[in-house]
Scaffold this active site. Structure first.
Site, mmCIF file in Angstrom:
data_model
loop_
_atom_site.group_PDB
_atom_site.id
_atom_site.type_symbol
_atom_site.label_atom_id
_atom_site.label_comp_id
_atom_site.label_asym_id
_atom_site.label_seq_id
_atom_site.Cartn_x
_atom_site.Cartn_y
_atom_site.Cartn_z
ATOM 1 N N CYS A 98 0.718 -1.077 -0.038
ATOM 2 C CA CYS A 98 -0.121 -0.009 0.081
ATOM 3 C C CYS A 98 0.829 1.225 0.031
ATOM 4 C CB CYS A 98 -0.822 0.179 1.371
ATOM 5 S SG CYS A 98 -1.820 -1.341 1.463
ATOM 6 N N GLY A 143 -1.679 1.564 -4.615
ATOM 7 C CA GLY A 143 -2.906 0.668 -4.286
ATOM 8 C C GLY A 143 -4.018 1.608 -4.915
ATOM 9 N N ASN A 148 1.623 0.043 5.659
ATOM 10 C CA ASN A 148 2.276 -0.484 4.423
ATOM 11 C C ASN A 148 3.330 -1.511 4.981
ATOM 12 O OD1 ASN A 148 4.411 0.379 1.890
ATOM 13 N ND2 ASN A 148 3.050 -1.333 1.641
ATOM 14 N N GLY A 149 2.804 -2.939 4.342
ATOM 15 C CA GLY A 149 3.908 -3.924 4.587
ATOM 16 C C GLY A 149 3.252 -5.181 5.226
ATOM 17 N N CYS A 190 13.123 -3.664 -0.102
ATOM 18 C CA CYS A 190 12.620 -4.201 -0.962
ATOM 19 C C CYS A 190 13.142 -3.977 -2.170
ATOM 20 C CB CYS A 190 11.117 -4.099 -0.866
ATOM 21 S SG CYS A 190 10.343 -4.724 -2.246
ATOM 22 N N TYR A 209 9.713 -2.382 -9.771
ATOM 23 C CA TYR A 209 8.152 -2.155 -10.461
ATOM 24 C C TYR A 209 7.106 -1.298 -9.454
ATOM 25 C CZ TYR A 209 3.215 -3.559 -10.826
ATOM 26 O OH TYR A 209 1.846 -3.488 -11.040
ATOM 27 N N SER A 243 5.976 0.702 -16.530
ATOM 28 C CA SER A 243 6.826 0.118 -15.659
ATOM 29 C C SER A 243 8.321 -0.292 -16.469
ATOM 30 C CB SER A 243 6.456 -1.041 -14.875
ATOM 31 O OG SER A 243 5.561 -1.906 -15.566
ATOM 32 N N ASP A 281 10.306 -5.600 -20.408
ATOM 33 C CA ASP A 281 9.394 -5.550 -19.108
ATOM 34 C C ASP A 281 10.144 -5.529 -17.675
ATOM 35 O OD1 ASP A 281 7.165 -5.143 -17.978
ATOM 36 O OD2 ASP A 281 6.192 -7.222 -18.521
ATOM 37 N N ASP A 282 9.637 -4.880 -16.552
ATOM 38 C CA ASP A 282 10.195 -5.202 -15.556
ATOM 39 C C ASP A 282 10.317 -6.253 -14.969
ATOM 40 O OD1 ASP A 282 7.222 -4.229 -15.293
ATOM 41 O OD2 ASP A 282 8.075 -4.814 -13.242
ATOM 42 N N CYS A 294 6.140 -13.262 -1.873
ATOM 43 C CA CYS A 294 6.684 -12.429 -1.016
ATOM 44 C C CYS A 294 5.802 -12.330 0.333
ATOM 45 C CB CYS A 294 6.380 -10.839 -1.762
ATOM 46 S SG CYS A 294 6.720 -9.570 -0.527
ATOM 47 N N CYS A 316 16.478 -6.490 0.092
ATOM 48 C CA CYS A 316 15.740 -7.796 0.173
ATOM 49 C C CYS A 316 15.700 -8.348 -1.089
ATOM 50 C CB CYS A 316 14.206 -7.737 0.807
ATOM 51 S SG CYS A 316 13.161 -9.395 0.823
ATOM 52 N N CYS A 349 12.190 -12.657 -3.193
ATOM 53 C CA CYS A 349 11.334 -13.246 -4.276
ATOM 54 C C CYS A 349 12.235 -13.933 -5.338
ATOM 55 C CB CYS A 349 10.295 -12.418 -4.697
ATOM 56 S SG CYS A 349 10.705 -10.690 -4.999
#
Ligand code: AMP
Ligand code: SF4
Length: 459
Positions: free
Chosen positions: A12, A39, A113-114, A248, A254, A295, A357-358, A394, A445, A448
């Site tokens: 978010c 969001g 957010n998180g 992150c 993205y 993106s 693409d990202d 994630c 991080c 993913c």
């Protein structure tokens, strides 16, 4: 590893402001508008006029939720706001934030957010002790715990809670007379601090919101830090011992807007560098480089520059369609890609096209794009991705699908290439990603892409 849990992912945008001239709701509205990409499911604002807190939130985009009249009905010089990302399963008004709770010490609003990896355990414990929950969001667990721990004030309560929370949080809190911001000890999610020209402070997930409201950038909130705005003054305290930065990396790939600067790094330039590096790692003989808008654009420009191939607009995006992930179900998602992107036939016809693409998550987008470009007459379609294959879900607030749905988790690159029907496919390497961000692997991080997370996750 088994798939992602069905818990909602709270990816978010959060915003908070102390505006001495009293236009806090209007500034929050503009700030949330700038954070809309984080969001699109719901938006909300809570204000304080020093006596009481008032909340307005609803499902929809920021301009759909708020009118001038609604904003005028939210007077005060302190406000927080939130835009909520569509979550899997349960969505809607109930999960919209900020949450406003009344407890024995007064009123408290918060936006998060998180994602806390231990929120199921915390929730279970609170339920055991008699708490009832109305939503599925972590913010409610946080609010409950804060209310319980508040014996000597909300700030010691927050510090207490931060010893218990595990995972990702960029939090903004509001009481009648305090605006508070907190960032988790890894700094997984971004949170920046700004100043208003006429005095006043701003907290925001991304710096693009500072530019939008004419605020200046002061600094990023540090991992584990709590910042408090009280009676017009800013103070800082340590909420939790920093545990080694792990910002992150997907923010750079993205999630964030290219005009934002996160922990000192401009997002657009990081994507540019990723594209340049991608061109060196996966060169191809081609006539044209195009981006998957928006993106992929920054990386495509970098790719074209480094490859010495012209960059062109080969696909147009319908900006009025929400992000692809919103559609539940694969069929609907495929349709949505078509609704969203259309190749410019006159540009791609007869050409050997590199499409940047990202990221590839499920593979739906790239599959559709290859098909659309071939239908539009492209002679060859080479997909280049400015991040490594996503092989793991994630757990920290970015909405990724289940392990089973991740095309990178289930297939090797050759198999993905075949599946999406491209003439060739190349992913940026992990080292390439880290170098293009420019922060060092130890500060990011990369969970993913590696399956190794900064916080232990039960799955
Ligand atoms: P997919 O079709 O599942 O491979 O999705 C890839 C596309 O979704 C890329 O073009 C990305 O721009 C976008 N994307 C990547 N990660 C996310 C995310 N967490 N939420 C929404 N969209 C995403
Ligand atoms: Fe970001 Fe991936 Fe880490 Fe989640 S696992 S916080 S998306 S880098």
């Amino acid at each position: 590893m088994k798939g992602i849990t069905d818990r909602p992912r709270e990816a978010c945008g959060v915003f908070g402001v102390y505006a001495p001239e009293g236009e806090a709701a209007a500034l929050t509205y503009m700030g949330l508008y700038a954070l809309q990409h984080r969001g699109q499911e719901s938006a909300g604002i809570t204000v304080s006029d020093g006596k009481k807190l008032q909340l307005y939130k609803d499902e929809g985009l920021v301009p759909e939720v708020f009118s001038e009249e609604i904003l005028e009905g939210l007077p005060g010089s302190l406000a927080i706001g939130h835009v909520h990302y569509p979550t899997r399963g349960n969505t809607g008004y109930l999960n919209a934030q900020p949450l406003l709770v009344r407890y024995r010490k007064g009123s408290l609003a918060l936006a998060h957010n998180g994602s806390l990896v231990n929120s199921p355990a915390l929730r279970a414990q609170l339920e055991e002790e008699g708490s009832v929950f109305q939503t599925t969001v972590d913010a409610e667990v946080i609010a409950n715990l804060l209310a319980r721990k508040d014996r000597e004030g909300i700030i010691p309560a927050l510090v207490d809670c931060m010893q218990v929370f595990q995972g990702a949080y960029a939090l903004v809190l509001l009481t009648r007379d305090l605006l508070i911001g907190a960032r988790d000890p890894h700094g997984l999610r971004p949170l920046a601090l700004g100043t208003l020209p006429g005095g006043g402070y701003v907290l925001t997930s991304e710096t693009c919101a500072l530019d939008t409201i004419g605020a200046g950038f002061l600094r990023d909130v540090e991992p584990g830090e709590v910042v408090v705005v009280e009676a017009g003054r800013l103070r800082s305290l340590r909420g939790a011992k920093p545990l080694g930065r792990a910002l992150c990396s997907f923010e750079f790939i993205y999630f964030a807007r290219p005009d934002s600067v996160i922990d000192g790094i401009n997002v657009h330039l990081a994507r540019n560098r990723a594209g340049e590096r991608l061109a060196r790692e996966h060169p191809v003989d081609a006539d044209l480089v195009i981006a998957v808008p928006d993106s992929g654009t920054s990386a495509a420009i970098g790719y074209a520059r480094a490859a010495g191939i012209p960059f062109g607009e080969g696909m147009i995006k319908n900006r009025y369609v929400g992000r692809t992930f919103i559609s539940p179900g694969q069929k609907a998602r495929e349709k949505r890609v078509q609704l969203k992107l259309n190749p410019i036939r006159a540009v791609v016809k007869g050409k050997r096209v590199v499409v940047v693409d990202d990221s590839i998550v499920r593979g739906t987008t790239s599959h559709r794009i290859v098909k659309l470009l071939r239908q539009a007459g492209a002679r060859e379609v080479h997909i280049r991705v400015s991040s490594p294959p996503v092989i793991s879900p994630c757990y920290f607030g970015v909405s990724t699908p289940t392990y089973e749905e991740l095309v990178g988790a289930q297939n090797r690159v050759e198999a993905i290439e075949k599946r999406i029907g491209a003439d060739s496919l190349g992913f940026l390497s992990l080292e390439g990603l880290v170098e293009s961000i420019g922060m060092g692997e130890e500060s990011l991080c990369l969970g993913c892409f590696t399956g190794r997370y900064p916080v232990t996750v039960d799955n």
